[in-house]
Design a protein around this motif. Structure first.
Motif, PDB file in Angstrom:
ATOM      1  N   SER A 141       0.850  -1.198   0.000  1.00  0.00           N
ATOM      2  CA  SER A 141       0.000   0.000   0.000  1.00  0.00           C
ATOM      3  C   SER A 141       0.882   1.242   0.000  1.00  0.00           C
ATOM      4  O   SER A 141       1.783   1.353   0.833  1.00  0.00           O
ATOM      5  CB  SER A 141      -0.882  -0.029   1.262  1.00  0.00           C
ATOM      6  N   PRO A 142       0.629   2.175  -0.914  1.00  0.00           N
ATOM      7  CA  PRO A 142       1.471   3.380  -0.951  1.00  0.00           C
ATOM      8  C   PRO A 142       1.347   4.208   0.322  1.00  0.00           C
ATOM      9  O   PRO A 142       0.305   4.229   0.958  1.00  0.00           O
ATOM     10  CB  PRO A 142       0.940   4.154  -2.163  1.00  0.00           C
ATOM     11  N   GLY A 143       2.440   4.857   0.680  1.00  0.00           N
ATOM     12  CA  GLY A 143       2.445   5.723   1.857  1.00  0.00           C
ATOM     13  C   GLY A 143       3.495   5.282   2.857  1.00  0.00           C
ATOM     14  O   GLY A 143       4.222   4.311   2.651  1.00  0.00           O
ATOM     15  N   SER A 144       3.549   5.986   3.953  1.00  0.00           N
ATOM     16  CA  SER A 144       4.513   5.695   5.013  1.00  0.00           C
ATOM     17  C   SER A 144       4.205   4.341   5.646  1.00  0.00           C
ATOM     18  O   SER A 144       3.049   3.931   5.738  1.00  0.00           O
ATOM     19  CB  SER A 144       4.434   6.775   6.091  1.00  0.00           C
ATOM     20  N   ALA A 145       5.244   3.673   6.096  1.00  0.00           N
ATOM     21  CA  ALA A 145       5.065   2.390   6.783  1.00  0.00           C
ATOM     22  C   ALA A 145       4.626   2.607   8.228  1.00  0.00           C
ATOM     23  O   ALA A 145       4.151   1.679   8.880  1.00  0.00           O
ATOM     24  CB  ALA A 145       6.354   1.584   6.751  1.00  0.00           C
ATOM     25  N   PHE A 146       4.781   3.836   8.711  1.00  0.00           N
ATOM     26  CA  PHE A 146       4.418   4.136  10.095  1.00  0.00           C
ATOM     27  C   PHE A 146       3.144   4.966  10.146  1.00  0.00           C
ATOM     28  O   PHE A 146       2.790   5.671   9.215  1.00  0.00           O
ATOM     29  CB  PHE A 146       5.554   4.868  10.806  1.00  0.00           C
ATOM     30  N   PHE A 147       2.487   4.870  11.287  1.00  0.00           N
ATOM     31  CA  PHE A 147       1.234   5.563  11.513  1.00  0.00           C
ATOM     32  C   PHE A 147       1.318   6.191  12.897  1.00  0.00           C
ATOM     33  O   PHE A 147       1.777   5.557  13.848  1.00  0.00           O
ATOM     34  CB  PHE A 147       0.085   4.541  11.448  1.00  0.00           C
ATOM     35  N   SER A 148       0.913   7.423  13.000  1.00  0.00           N
ATOM     36  CA  SER A 148       0.922   8.124  14.277  1.00  0.00           C
ATOM     37  C   SER A 148      -0.485   8.649  14.528  1.00  0.00           C
ATOM     38  O   SER A 148      -1.137   9.148  13.611  1.00  0.00           O
ATOM     39  CB  SER A 148       1.917   9.276  14.200  1.00  0.00           C
ATOM     40  N   GLN A 149      -0.947   8.506  15.762  1.00  0.00           N
ATOM     41  CA  GLN A 149      -2.302   8.934  16.087  1.00  0.00           C
ATOM     42  C   GLN A 149      -2.329   9.533  17.489  1.00  0.00           C
ATOM     43  O   GLN A 149      -1.681   9.023  18.400  1.00  0.00           O
ATOM     44  CB  GLN A 149      -3.241   7.730  16.025  1.00  0.00           C
ATOM     45  N   THR A 150      -3.090  10.593  17.669  1.00  0.00           N
ATOM     46  CA  THR A 150      -3.222  11.219  18.980  1.00  0.00           C
ATOM     47  C   THR A 150      -4.022  10.300  19.887  1.00  0.00           C
ATOM     48  O   THR A 150      -5.103   9.841  19.524  1.00  0.00           O
ATOM     49  CB  THR A 150      -3.912  12.591  18.866  1.00  0.00           C
ATOM     50  N   ARG A 151      -3.483  10.021  21.055  1.00  0.00           N
ATOM     51  CA  ARG A 151      -4.146   9.202  22.060  1.00  0.00           C
ATOM     52  C   ARG A 151      -4.130   9.942  23.383  1.00  0.00           C
ATOM     53  O   ARG A 151      -3.355  10.873  23.597  1.00  0.00           O
ATOM     54  CB  ARG A 151      -3.432   7.852  22.226  1.00  0.00           C
ATOM     55  N   ILE A 152      -4.991   9.496  24.291  1.00  0.00           N
ATOM     56  CA  ILE A 152      -5.086  10.098  25.624  1.00  0.00           C
ATOM     57  C   ILE A 152      -4.308   9.236  26.606  1.00  0.00           C
ATOM     58  O   ILE A 152      -4.557   8.039  26.721  1.00  0.00           O
ATOM     59  CB  ILE A 152      -6.561  10.216  26.082  1.00  0.00           C
ATOM     60  N   GLY A 153      -3.384   9.853  27.311  1.00  0.00           N
ATOM     61  CA  GLY A 153      -2.534   9.127  28.242  1.00  0.00           C
ATOM     62  C   GLY A 153      -2.770   9.507  29.695  1.00  0.00           C
ATOM     63  O   GLY A 153      -3.869   9.901  30.092  1.00  0.00           O
ATOM     64  N   LEU A 154      -1.715   9.412  30.477  1.00  0.00           N
ATOM     65  CA  LEU A 154      -1.747   9.696  31.908  1.00  0.00           C
ATOM     66  C   LEU A 154      -2.253  11.116  32.159  1.00  0.00           C
ATOM     67  O   LEU A 154      -1.811  12.066  31.529  1.00  0.00           O
ATOM     68  CB  LEU A 154      -0.340   9.521  32.490  1.00  0.00           C
ATOM     69  N   LYS A 155      -3.212  11.223  33.090  1.00  0.00           N
ATOM     70  CA  LYS A 155      -3.812  12.504  33.492  1.00  0.00           C
ATOM     71  C   LYS A 155      -4.454  13.243  32.317  1.00  0.00           C
ATOM     72  O   LYS A 155      -4.544  14.466  32.312  1.00  0.00           O
ATOM     73  CB  LYS A 155      -2.773  13.397  34.174  1.00  0.00           C
ATOM     74  N   GLY A 156      -4.877  12.500  31.295  1.00  0.00           N
ATOM     75  CA  GLY A 156      -5.549  13.099  30.144  1.00  0.00           C
ATOM     76  C   GLY A 156      -4.622  13.769  29.148  1.00  0.00           C
ATOM     77  O   GLY A 156      -5.071  14.392  28.193  1.00  0.00           O
ATOM     78  N   LYS A 157      -3.310  13.613  29.348  1.00  0.00           N
ATOM     79  CA  LYS A 157      -2.333  14.232  28.445  1.00  0.00           C
ATOM     80  C   LYS A 157      -2.368  13.530  27.085  1.00  0.00           C
ATOM     81  O   LYS A 157      -2.368  12.307  27.008  1.00  0.00           O
ATOM     82  CB  LYS A 157      -0.930  14.131  29.047  1.00  0.00           C
ATOM     83  N   GLN A 158      -2.368  14.322  26.024  1.00  0.00           N
ATOM     84  CA  GLN A 158      -2.357  13.767  24.674  1.00  0.00           C
ATOM     85  C   GLN A 158      -0.920  13.454  24.257  1.00  0.00           C
ATOM     86  O   GLN A 158       0.007  14.188  24.610  1.00  0.00           O
ATOM     87  CB  GLN A 158      -2.981  14.741  23.679  1.00  0.00           C
ATOM     88  N   PHE A 159      -0.749  12.368  23.507  1.00  0.00           N
ATOM     89  CA  PHE A 159       0.555  12.022  22.949  1.00  0.00           C
ATOM     90  C   PHE A 159       0.342  11.324  21.613  1.00  0.00           C
ATOM     91  O   PHE A 159      -0.770  10.922  21.280  1.00  0.00           O
ATOM     92  CB  PHE A 159       1.361  11.151  23.927  1.00  0.00           C
ATOM     93  N   GLN A 160       1.414  11.195  20.857  1.00  0.00           N
ATOM     94  CA  GLN A 160       1.349  10.548  19.552  1.00  0.00           C
ATOM     95  C   GLN A 160       1.760   9.078  19.685  1.00  0.00           C
ATOM     96  O   GLN A 160       2.914   8.771  19.962  1.00  0.00           O
ATOM     97  CB  GLN A 160       2.263  11.265  18.542  1.00  0.00           C
ATOM     98  N   LEU A 161       0.795   8.188  19.500  1.00  0.00           N
ATOM     99  CA  LEU A 161       1.035   6.751  19.562  1.00  0.00           C
ATOM    100  C   LEU A 161       1.580   6.303  18.210  1.00  0.00           C
ATOM    101  O   LEU A 161       1.069   6.701  17.162  1.00  0.00           O
ATOM    102  CB  LEU A 161      -0.274   6.021  19.858  1.00  0.00           C
ATOM    103  N   LEU A 162       2.624   5.496  18.238  1.00  0.00           N
ATOM    104  CA  LEU A 162       3.260   5.013  17.017  1.00  0.00           C
ATOM    105  C   LEU A 162       2.850   3.580  16.718  1.00  0.00           C
ATOM    106  O   LEU A 162       2.782   2.747  17.626  1.00  0.00           O
ATOM    107  CB  LEU A 162       4.780   5.077  17.168  1.00  0.00           C
ATOM    108  N   LYS A 163       2.592   3.301  15.449  1.00  0.00           N
ATOM    109  CA  LYS A 163       2.254   1.945  15.008  1.00  0.00           C
ATOM    110  C   LYS A 163       2.811   1.742  13.607  1.00  0.00           C
ATOM    111  O   LYS A 163       3.122   2.709  12.911  1.00  0.00           O
ATOM    112  CB  LYS A 163       0.735   1.741  14.943  1.00  0.00           C
ATOM    113  N   LEU A 164       2.898   0.492  13.205  1.00  0.00           N
ATOM    114  CA  LEU A 164       3.130   0.202  11.801  1.00  0.00           C
ATOM    115  C   LEU A 164       1.778   0.319  11.109  1.00  0.00           C
ATOM    116  O   LEU A 164       0.761  -0.112  11.652  1.00  0.00           O
ATOM    117  CB  LEU A 164       3.704  -1.211  11.626  1.00  0.00           C
ATOM    118  N   ARG A 165       1.748   0.919   9.932  1.00  0.00           N
ATOM    119  CA  ARG A 165       0.476   1.168   9.241  1.00  0.00           C
ATOM    120  C   ARG A 165      -0.113  -0.142   8.710  1.00  0.00           C
ATOM    121  O   ARG A 165       0.545  -0.891   8.018  1.00  0.00           O
ATOM    122  CB  ARG A 165       0.678   2.161   8.100  1.00  0.00           C
ATOM    123  N   THR A 166      -1.372  -0.389   9.065  1.00  0.00           N
ATOM    124  CA  THR A 166      -2.074  -1.601   8.636  1.00  0.00           C
ATOM    125  C   THR A 166      -3.288  -1.284   7.771  1.00  0.00           C
ATOM    126  O   THR A 166      -3.983  -2.192   7.324  1.00  0.00           O
ATOM    127  CB  THR A 166      -2.545  -2.424   9.848  1.00  0.00           C
TER     128      THR A 166
END
Length: 190
Positions: free
Chosen positions: A26-51
């Motif tokens: 599939s064309p595009g980056s092999a990685f995927f980043s998504q905003t998730r909610i973490g400790l104390k509601g802090k947002q962070f970028q979760l890293l994954k391989l793109r599926t």
């Protein structure tokens, strides 16, 4: 942090092959980043391989009525049309989750804890389930070893609450051991 670094070192070469396969499929980056909610509601970028295909987030909006998770907090479709051929394999064996070891090293996540939810999923949580943000989110957790995608929103909340109330190092070790069993079997993954 030490365990995450060690695992990343061990899987570095096989991941290069996986990255190559993702880009062929599939064309595009092999990685995927998504905003998730973490400790104390802090947002962070979760890293994954793109599926999924590149425009998966836009396509999801048109698929919301097909959500198979009772309660609608999470979004899952057993035969999700957005998932690529390589992505099906990566998801079945949770290979797509490996880059989250970087999130652990950065301090955004732990190996074990409640799964960090997307902004969409968090907005649908009942208020009593927001307790999940009082601990570091994890790559794996009690919910993942209790059925994963085959559970509903209420069970997700119960699993998170159980984990937070009963946390111990031994519980984390049990969850890690069960995670290997669940991942190898591909149980509840889609």
């Amino acid at each position: 942090i030490f365990l995450s670094s060690l695992i990343l070192l061990i899987v570095a070469m096989p991941i290069v092959l996986v990255i190559f396969l993702i880009q062929i499929d599939s064309p595009g980056s092999a990685f995927f980043s998504q905003t998730r909610i973490g400790l104390k509601g802090k947002q962070f970028q979760l890293l994954k391989l793109r599926t999924m295909v590149n425009n998966a987030a836009q396509i999801q909006m048109s698929l919301e009525q097909n959500n198979e998770i009772e309660g609608g907090v999470l979004f899952k479709i057993r035969e999700d049309p957005r998932i690529t051929r390589v992505g099906k394999f990566l998801r079945r064996y949770s290979i797509d989750e490996i880059p989250q070891l970087i999130n652990v090293i950065k301090g955004d996540m732990s190996l074990v804890g409640p799964r960090p939810l997307t902004l969409r999923d968090c907005s649908k949580l009942p208020a009593e389930q927001l307790i999940r943000t009082e601990v570091l989110p994890g790559i794996t957790g009690f919910w993942q070893v209790s059925g994963r995608s085959e559970t509903n929103s209420e069970q997700l909340g119960k699993c998170d609450l159980f984990y937070i109330q009963k946390w111990s190092l031994s519980l984390d070790l049990i969850i890690l051991l069960k995670t290997f069993q669940v991942v190898i079997s591909g149980q509840g993954a889609y």
